[in-house]
Design an enzyme around this catalytic site. Structure first.
Site, mmCIF file in Angstrom:
data_model
loop_
_atom_site.group_PDB
_atom_site.id
_atom_site.type_symbol
_atom_site.label_atom_id
_atom_site.label_comp_id
_atom_site.label_asym_id
_atom_site.label_seq_id
_atom_site.Cartn_x
_atom_site.Cartn_y
_atom_site.Cartn_z
ATOM 1 N N ASP A 1 0.842 -1.324 0.202
ATOM 2 C CA ASP A 1 0.046 -0.180 -0.061
ATOM 3 C C ASP A 1 0.959 1.300 -0.014
ATOM 4 O O ASP A 1 2.154 1.269 -0.407
ATOM 5 C CB ASP A 1 -0.840 -0.055 1.262
ATOM 6 C CG ASP A 1 -2.286 0.821 0.944
ATOM 7 O OD1 ASP A 1 -2.288 1.753 0.700
ATOM 8 O OD2 ASP A 1 -3.408 -0.082 0.964
ATOM 9 N N HIS B 1 -3.829 6.092 3.193
ATOM 10 C CA HIS B 1 -4.518 4.739 2.808
ATOM 11 C C HIS B 1 -4.014 3.683 3.388
ATOM 12 O O HIS B 1 -4.675 2.697 3.876
ATOM 13 C CB HIS B 1 -4.293 4.755 0.977
ATOM 14 C CG HIS B 1 -5.336 3.803 0.528
ATOM 15 N ND1 HIS B 1 -5.078 2.546 0.340
ATOM 16 C CD2 HIS B 1 -6.286 3.756 -0.084
ATOM 17 C CE1 HIS B 1 -5.532 1.722 -0.131
ATOM 18 N NE2 HIS B 1 -6.691 2.481 -0.755
ATOM 19 N N SER C 1 -11.014 -0.636 -0.992
ATOM 20 C CA SER C 1 -9.651 -0.881 -0.173
ATOM 21 C C SER C 1 -10.001 -1.085 1.189
ATOM 22 O O SER C 1 -9.046 -1.484 1.905
ATOM 23 C CB SER C 1 -9.026 0.325 -0.364
ATOM 24 O OG SER C 1 -8.331 0.554 -1.966
#
Ligand SMILES: *[C@@H]1O[C@H](CO)[C@@H](O)[C@H](O)[C@H]1NC(C)=O
Ligand SMILES: *[C@@H]1O[C@H](CO)[C@@H](O)[C@H](O)[C@H]1NC(C)=O
Ligand SMILES: *[C@@H]1O[C@H](CO)[C@@H](O)[C@H](O)[C@H]1NC(C)=O
Ligand SMILES: *[C@@H]1O[C@H](CO)[C@@H](O)[C@H](O)[C@H]1NC(C)=O
Ligand SMILES: *[C@@H]1O[C@H](CO)[C@@H](O)[C@H](O)[C@H]1NC(C)=O
Ligand SMILES: *[C@@H]1O[C@H](CO)[C@@H](O)[C@H](O)[C@H]1NC(C)=O
Ligand SMILES: *[C@@H]1O[C@H](CO)[C@@H](O)[C@H](O)[C@H]1NC(C)=O
Length: 769
Positions: free
Chosen positions: A150, A220, A558
């Protein structure tokens, strides 16, 4: 930040052109050679030897070893055999024909696709852990190691505190690669971190020191990793909303961050060659689970870095969980469709952050918001469509969507604006309205988003309403001389119904690469999820947002993917000997297809959804620990499948570390032992076979079928008697299209094996031709 990196790219390209105008264009490619067959006690010298073979090999193609050394910037030496190199297109074509090569593909970019969710899935009850909870039985995922590909990690987040963690498991071989970032540290929770930026650099040009670190500047990666394996953190909230104890699915697991994603260039942020390097290293480091919340368009497996990397990981017993993508609700949009991955769609849970719009005629509509700022209570303001505030030089559609510089402050000042969803980011619409002097925003869904409303941390008072409610608001504006309204302060509401329903953005089947395998496999919470965040950026990730938060509310597949990764972590602790396929089977066959009002799960328009949206259904972790039966698969089964898919014998043989040859007769894709049954081209009748393995106590299972419309289904034998654990039984399912049924679209049914205690369910998906 995004605009500045685009400028940076432009400057680099122009200087390259100025200084070296005659050079033939080179691009970064992956040259994939298959697997290695290292001995068990492999050393750095062995890895160096492999790199040397890569130089020799490419040198023989380019004419000199020195040229090869210049060209190669990654040599994959651990488990994945291959390298990344700067090549001219003609060179790439030539190399692809070499018998040693499995595939050569361009280094393409891919996109990146919290508290209440565990309660919603039955692990706890209002924050109190249930006695039947898989958390208790699986010791919160103790000592399982979860890796995440990520944007990196924010190591200072409390979610990665090592309070209460014992020594690092001895099997761990990873490192804390802090590069140029001396403040970056690992601990007994965050046991490893690495970054892979050479593929990104090969596209954008030289990088400064801020890229030499696994630190998450985006949010994220911290969000996804803490959802999978974050520690317990009490009083976590976003501006006080959703207050509770944040934790991941495996709160006692160890976690490791593999940073492969950087600020987007032309919309792409994670590059193939970096992804492959991360997989190669993570396998070697000793992770048990890999969580991959990124992807691109579905491409054939040998051109897909996530598919190749996952294959090597799964061969080593690592479970790879991937997001399905955010390209819904159109059909055929699902990505990460390889049969060895777990592919996760996204749905809602039973928590909302209601913020109402109250109109001058007293009608009110329930929206959702996480705005920290509120309007004065019960005070009406004039409300207009943002179209009415169009700037003179803007076009009407941009104004309706509240795009940057589309609104005229003279017309917007002091008013509430109604902006339409679509195209630009939801929080950017709020920013544009705020810049134009509006006091607040009502964000109305377009028809494709239906009832999917999302609680965003808007920069000013704003609420997001459904498509139907939006129509009613626009209608009120049209039919009233001096329309007025106010927006109420958001609150946190639990036990909302119906839940779950599918997020409109969640990518859908059918699987365009192998239509015989249903994808996605499962759905999990992915709307308004609260988890750890970066403190490098504000919660809207926009330059204008100077706020900083430790926890943020984000939506996407996600976010659903790491929920399943966390659950896999628990299953790994409980059943260390189960194969990745057995774990996937346990998750799929125990899923539920009904919501919390016991009606079939719906889509975002509240119309019955299908397995193309949710796969086997919504994950039920407490059930998954004791599935009764599993549909198991081995590496050889996957290789046999690749032979049948038309990958050449030579390609597939290289893919395997141990000697392997394709079967003399192709397997039928329909008989692949998947926990779902998909027949995309039923012509009359077909019989498919499956094998189930008993992982419970001795029992007799009876089949029950819910037939797809117009299809008859016969299961033989009807009963399966298991005398011991590990015993396998085969059965056949005959599907026959009824004479009256014309060729048509897909129809859906279900096969259920039950021993009275376990229900082992598989979706049946059929299209007649
Ligand atoms: C590094 O480059 C990025 C992107 O171009 C820029 O935003 C950042 O400020 C730079 N950082 C340093 C330390 O120079
Ligand atoms: C695989 O990648 C290569 C190199 O980029 C390309 O030429 C080829 O068309 C791709 N194959 C498919 C089926 O997408
Ligand atoms: C969250 O809840 C806890 C316990 O109820 C309370 O002490 C704390 O102040 C709350 N935090 C926020 C930000 O509301
Ligand atoms: C409101 O009026 C505009 C312009 O006349 C029209 O395009 C729109 O369809 C109307 N909307 C509703 C909901 O009546
Ligand atoms: C829900 O399903 C119906 C029927 O298939 C479809 O028309 C509608 O567009 C879907 N809505 C969403 C948001 O996916
Ligand atoms: C298996 O199927 C593939 C794809 O249809 C085909 O290319 C291949 O020749 C087949 N192999 C055998 C042994 O029939
Ligand atoms: C369906 O099966 C029939 C009978 O075997 C055959 O004649 C026909 O060509 C098949 N149709 C298709 C589209 O394959």
């Amino acid at each position: 930040m995004r605009t500045s990196s685009a400028n940076f790219l432009y400057l680099l390209l122009s200087s390259l052109l100025l200084h070296r105008p005659t050079i033939a264009a080179k691009r970064s490619y992956v040259v994939y050679l298959g697997a290695h067959s290292h001995s068990y006690d492999v050393t750095q010298t062995d890895f160096d030897r492999v790199t040397d073979t890569h130089y020799e090999f490419l040198g023989s193609c380019l004419g000199s070893k020195d040229k090869a050394k210049d060209a190669i910037f990654y040599s994959y030496t651990r488990h994945i055999n291959g390298f990344a190199a700067m090549l001219e297109d003609v060179e790439a074509v030539k190399i692809a024909k070499h018998p040693r090569v499995v595939s050569v593909f361009l280094n393409r970019g891919r996109k990146l696709h919290t508290t209440r969710s565990w309660d919603f899935m039955g692990l706890e009850d209002n924050g109190v852990i249930r006695s039947s909870s898989i958390w208790k039985k699986a010791r919160f995922g103790e000592n399982t190691i979860i890796g995440n590909l990520d944007t990196g990690v924010w190591p200072e987040s409390k979610s990665f505190s090592d309070d209460g963690m014992g020594p690092i498991p001895s099997k761990w071989k990873g490192v804390c690669q802090n590069g140029a970032d001396a403040t970056f540290h690992c601990n007994r929770k965050l046991i490893g971190a690495r970054y892979f930026n050479k593929g990104y650099a090969s596209v954008v040009g030289p990088l400064n020191s801020s890229f030499e670190s696994p630190r998450d500047h985006e949010g994220h990666g911290s969000h996804t990793l803490s959802t999978a394996g974050g520690n317990f953190v009490s009083d976590a909230s976003v501006f006080g909303y959703g207050n509770g104890t944040a934790k991941g699915g495996s709160p006692n697991a160890r976690v490791a961050a593999y940073k492969v994603c950087f600020p987007p260039v032309s919309g792409n942020e994670c590059f193939d060659v970096d992804i492959l390097a991360a997989f190669d290293m993570a396998i070697q480091d000793g992770v048990d689970v890999l969580s991959v919340s990124l992807g691109g368009d579905a491409v054939p497996f040998f051109n897909d870095s996530v598919a190749i990397g996952s294959f090597h990981a799964v061969k080593h017993g690592i479970v790879v969980v991937c997001s399905a993508g955010n390209s819904g609700p159109d059909d055929g949009t699902v990505s990460n469709v390889a049969t060895w991955q777990i592919t996760v769609g996204a749905s809602t849970m039973d928590r909302q952050f209601p913020s109402y719009v109250v109109l001058g005629n007293n009608m009110q509509f329930k929206g959702e918001s996480l705005s920290a700022k509120a309007l004065p209570k019960n005070k009406f303001f004039p409300i207009i469509s943002s179209l009415e505030a169009k700037a003179a030089n803007a076009n009407a559609i941009d104004a309706q969507l509240c795009k940057a510089r589309s609104l005229d402050p003279k017309k917007a000042k002091g008013k509430l604006l109604v902006c339409l969803r679509g195209d630009n980011a939801r929080v950017d619409k709020g920013q544009e309205a705020a810049l134009a002097g509006a006091v607040g925003m009502v964000l109305a869904n377009n028809d494709v988003s239906g009832n999917e409303i999302i609680a965003d941390p808007h920069v000013f008072p704003a609420t997001h309403i459904t498509y139907t409610d939006g129509l009613a608001v626009y209608h009120y504006l049209n039919s009233t001389k001096t329309p007025t309204a106010y927006i109420t302060h958001p609150s946190t509401q639990l036990n909302t119904k119906p839940a779950p329903f599918m997020a409109a953005f969640s990518s859908k089947g059918p699987n365009i690469i192998t239509p015989e395998i249903l994808k996605p496999d499962i759905t999990a919470p992915g709307v308004s999820i609260i988890a750890a965040y970066t403190e490098s950026q504000g919660p809207t990730n926009q330059d204008f947002d100077t706020r900083r938060v430790q926890y943020n509310c984000v939506s996407g597949t996600s976010m659903s993917c790491p929920h399943v990764s966390g659950i896999v972590g628990l299953l790994k602790t409980l059943h260390p000997d189960w194969s990745p396929a057995a774990i996937r089977s346990a998750i799929m066959t125990t899923a539920r297809t009904r919501d919390n009002v016991v009606k079939p799960i719906t889509n975002a328009s509240h119309i019955k959804a299908t397995p193309f949206s949710y796969g086997a259904g919504h994950v039920q972790p407490n059930r998954a620990m004791d599935p009764g039966l599993v549909y198991d698969l081995t590496t050889t089964n996957y290789l046999d499948l690749l032979c049948a898919l038309g990958y050449t014998k030579v390609q597939v043989e290289k893919f395997s570390e141990t000697p392997y040859t394709c079967p003399s007769k192709n397997i039928s894709l329909l008989d692949f032992n998947y926990p779902s049954i998909t027949v995309p081209n039923l012509n009359g009748s077909i019989t498919v076979t499956r094998t189930v393995k008993n992982v419970g106590s001795p029992a007799t299972y009876t089949s029950q079928v819910f037939k797809p419309a117009g299809i008859s289904v016969l299961v033989r034998p009807k009963r399966l008697k298991f005398k011991k654990i590990g015993e396998e039984k085969m059965f056949k399912v005959t599907l026959k299209s009824k004479k009256s049924r014309a060729a048509g679209g897909y129809v859906f049914g279900q096969l259920k094996w039950s021993d009275g205690k376990h229900n082992v369910r598989s979706p049946i998906v059929v299209k007649t031709i």
